[in-house]
Scaffold this active site. Structure first.
Site, short mmCIF file in Angstrom:
data_model
loop_
_atom_site.label_atom_id
_atom_site.label_comp_id
_atom_site.label_asym_id
_atom_site.label_seq_id
_atom_site.Cartn_x
_atom_site.Cartn_y
_atom_site.Cartn_z
N ALA A 157 -15.22 21.06 24.89
CA ALA A 157 -14.31 22.16 25.25
C ALA A 157 -14.41 23.36 24.31
CB ALA A 157 -12.85 21.68 25.34
N ALA A 158 -15.42 23.41 23.45
CA ALA A 158 -15.60 24.60 22.60
C ALA A 158 -15.86 25.82 23.50
CB ALA A 158 -16.75 24.40 21.63
N GLY A 159 -16.67 25.61 24.53
CA GLY A 159 -16.95 26.71 25.47
C GLY A 159 -15.69 27.12 26.23
N ASP A 160 -14.87 26.15 26.59
CA ASP A 160 -13.62 26.46 27.31
C ASP A 160 -12.67 27.26 26.42
OD1 ASP A 160 -14.60 24.99 29.45
OD2 ASP A 160 -13.74 23.13 28.68
O1 RIB Z 1 -15.93 21.53 28.96
C1 RIB Z 1 -15.44 20.27 28.61
C2 RIB Z 1 -14.95 19.56 29.82
O2 RIB Z 1 -16.03 19.32 30.68
C3 RIB Z 1 -14.34 18.21 29.57
O3 RIB Z 1 -12.97 18.27 29.26
C4 RIB Z 1 -14.68 17.44 30.82
O4 RIB Z 1 -13.56 17.10 31.57
C5 RIB Z 1 -15.66 18.31 31.60
O5 RIB Z 1 -15.05 18.95 32.64
#
Ligand code: RIB
Length: 314
Positions: free
Chosen positions: A259-262
């Site tokens: 989730a670093a990108g998120d």
């Molecule tokens: O970007 C990370 C996410 O990718 C995770 O939380 C997983 O659920 C996938 O969707």
């Protein structure tokens, strides 16, 4: 949905995380360390929660199953003050899950069983509610863990109402040029940039070349994230002048890159939506994602705005 909120349309997954000594190869049985951890995740939900923790007013549209994971995923959104009134509980499909192998150096391999996420926008009633809500939104944030057809239709609808679209091209998939030309901010990592452009992206210089190629598709701002090497943002200012801004990442002890990108997408969106200049927004996003990788889990490891600002001076 509140007037001016950022609207995220995307996926929610229950992440099933196992720490592994190394990534398994075909035919190998690996003993993981400790117990399975269940953490709320999914690229859409992670980005929504990241924005809420970083000071954004956020609404999310997506789908979960009528199951305990679905309840927990919805609960996680609500506990972060993300408006979940556009969420739908799917009567047939199971909630999305992601199987995550986490290596000792914090890298991961992820497999997603999308379930209800692949019904987002397929149901015309939900689609119509989303388009209605877009009229009050300040930006629309999309990723590619929902049907591509939904992404194409929503991007077109947003362009027709002059609503900025921030698209995170993850997981990488080809998209028609018309859709890309309707995107305001395209955010992608080196691998995704390579897949989309057909060119190698292994350095900041490569990223500069590829970002310019992608801008040529008609996208106002292209951002390529480079992991521990920071990120590059290429944009055209109001006077039509092209700007290329590079931001290095601070050195941190990596625990979990999930989730670093998120986190980056969430931080950049909040900062740009607040009207911050691109260099400040990029600085904020790079520092937010650097903080994320120091903590375990997708949503569990996302930083707050105060933590990010404090990290500028550490
Ligand atoms: O970007 C990370 C996410 O990718 C995770 O939380 C997983 O659920 C996938 O969707």
């Amino acid at each position: 949905m509140a007037q001016g909120a950022i609207l995220v349309v995307g996926s929610l997954n229950m992440d099933q995380v196992v720490r592994v000594p190394h990534m398994p190869v075909v035919g190998e049985t690996l003993l993981g360390a400790g117990s399975l951890k269940l953490i709320p995740g999914g690229k859409g939900a992670n980005q929504a929660v990241a924005m809420a923790r970083l000071g954004g007013q956020v609404a999310m549209a997506g789908r979960v199953g009528r199951d305990p994971f679905g309840e927990r995923l919805l609960g996680a959104l609500k506990s972060e003050q993300v408006d979940a009134s556009l969420m739908v509980t799917d009567p047939r499909e199971a909630s999305g899950v992601a199987f995550i192998f986490l290596s000792p150096d914090g890298d991961n391999a992820i497999i997603v069983a999308a379930g209800a996420n692949m019904q987002v926008g397929v149901d015309e009633e939900q689609f119509a509610h989303i388009v209605e809500a877009m009229r009050q939104a300040s930006a629309l944030v999309l990723q590619l863990e929902i049907p591509i057809e939904t992404v194409k239709r929503l991007t077109k609808a947003a362009a027709e109402m002059d609503l900025p679209v921030i698209l995170n091209l993850a997981p990488a998939q080809p998209l028609p040029r018309t859709t890309l030309s309707q995107v305001s901010v395209l955010i992608l990592n080196e691998t995704e940039a390579s897949i989309l452009s057909g060119q190698r992206v292994e350095s900041v210089d490569d990223a500069r070349i590829v970002a310019a190629v992608l801008q040529g598709y008609g996208i106002e701002t292209v951002v390529i994230t480079l992991g521990a090497h920071g990120a590059l943002l290429v944009t055209t200012d109001d006077a039509g002048k092209k700007q290329s801004i590079y931001q290095a990442a601070p050195k941190v002890a990596v625990v979990d890159t999930t989730a670093a990108g998120d986190c980056f997408v969430g931080a950049l969106t909040v900062a740009l939506t607040e009207g911050q200049p691109p260099e400040d927004a990029l600085h904020f996003a790079v520092h937010a994602s650097a903080l994320k990788v120091t903590k375990f889990g997708a949503q569990s490891g996302l930083p707050t705005k105060e933590e990010v600002l404090a990290s500028y001076h550490s």
